[in-house]
Scaffold this active site. Structure first.
Site, mmCIF file in Angstrom:
data_model
loop_
_atom_site.group_PDB
_atom_site.id
_atom_site.type_symbol
_atom_site.label_atom_id
_atom_site.label_comp_id
_atom_site.label_asym_id
_atom_site.label_seq_id
_atom_site.Cartn_x
_atom_site.Cartn_y
_atom_site.Cartn_z
ATOM 1 N N HIS A 63 0.887 -1.187 0.128
ATOM 2 C CA HIS A 63 0.043 0.079 0.078
ATOM 3 C C HIS A 63 0.752 1.241 -0.055
ATOM 4 O O HIS A 63 2.231 1.471 0.386
ATOM 5 C CB HIS A 63 -0.803 -0.039 1.229
ATOM 6 N N LYS A 73 6.335 5.594 6.849
ATOM 7 C CA LYS A 73 5.749 4.885 8.059
ATOM 8 C C LYS A 73 6.993 4.123 9.034
ATOM 9 O O LYS A 73 7.778 3.632 8.336
ATOM 10 C CB LYS A 73 5.127 3.684 7.243
ATOM 11 N N TYR A 133 2.261 1.377 13.880
ATOM 12 C CA TYR A 133 3.264 2.026 13.177
ATOM 13 C C TYR A 133 2.690 3.514 13.113
ATOM 14 O O TYR A 133 1.584 3.922 13.229
ATOM 15 C CB TYR A 133 3.068 1.567 11.494
ATOM 16 N N ASP A 171 -7.186 -6.104 -1.397
ATOM 17 C CA ASP A 171 -5.744 -6.608 -1.743
ATOM 18 C C ASP A 171 -5.892 -7.624 -3.114
ATOM 19 O O ASP A 171 -4.914 -7.856 -3.782
ATOM 20 C CB ASP A 171 -4.845 -7.046 -0.591
#
Ligand SMILES: Cc1cn([C@H]2C[C@H](O)[C@@H](COP(=O)(O)OP(=O)(O)O[C@H]3O[C@H](C)C(=O)[C@H](O)[C@H]3O)O2)c(=O)[nH]c1=O
Length: 186
Positions: A63, A73, A133, A171
């Site tokens: 992503h 991230k 995250y 996905d």
């Protein structure tokens, strides 16, 4: 604090200290001054995420968010284990289309810095996985893009077999990496 550069120099593996005693442990899992000075992670973080995956084989990714909403991230696994992957999607980069991965676990306490301009994804290696995250920008649903986790042009050496993968509907119909050409540039 341990800082390791990986095959793509912009992607950094950071392991902050964890101080144990008779009660358990304490760890500074993020410190702007220290992560900036020692690991070169200087972008401010605007959003924290926490995902739980109940079984081994869950794949989340690959992503990203398109500019001007791209996200860096800083990823860690507080429980269980993941194989975390960053893919360089920046046109003009000498490592364009290359990937790096690292095992992040509640035991090794390692964190992966995935800069803006990279695709991010992970697969779980155990049941009951908690991933936390920090993101350098907030979620923007319209800017979200998904690239196929096992795209042959990237050829990530995932530690799970394709038939083990547990994917979201989103996905399952992700785009090929070729569609990502031009999303980012150095
Ligand atoms: C990403 C995101 C999602 N959501 C909502 C949207 C859905 O209703 C639900 C699950 O979203 P999604 O299926 O996109 O979650 P993941 O598959 O874990 O997505 C993440 O997986 C990989 C590993 C990433 O690096 C991204 O942070 C992110 O894309 O949470 C939010 O409310 N805020 C958010 O920032």
């Amino acid at each position: 604090m341990k800082v390791e550069k990986l095959a793509i120099p912009e992607v950094v593996l950071v392991t902050p200290p964890r101080f144990g005693d008779n009660r358990g442990f304490f760890s500074e899992t993020y410190n702007a001054q220290r992560f900036g000075a020692e690991a070169g992670i200087t972008l401010p973080f605007l959003q924290d995420n926490h995902s739980f995956s109940r079984q081994r084989g869950v794949v989340r990714g690959l992503h990203c968010q398109l500019a001007p909403h791209e996200q860096g991230k800083l990823v860690r696994c507080s429980k269980g284990a993941i194989y975390d992957v960053a893919v360089d999607a920046r046109v003009g980069s000498p490592t364009y289309g290359k990937w790096v991965g690292a095992e992040l676990t509640g035991d090794n306490w390692a964190q992966l810095w995935v800069p803006p301009g990279f695709l991010h994804g992970f697969c779980t290696l155990t049941d009951d996985v908690e991933v936390l995250y920090k993101c350098t920008d907030v979620w923007n649903k319209d800017a979200e893009r998904s690239v196929l986790w096992n795209d042959p042009d990237i050829a990530i050496d995932w530690p799970i077999k394709p038939d083990e993968a547990v994917l979201s509907d989103k996905d399952k119909v992700a785009q090929p990496f070729s569609a990502a050409h031009g999303w980012f540039s150095v």
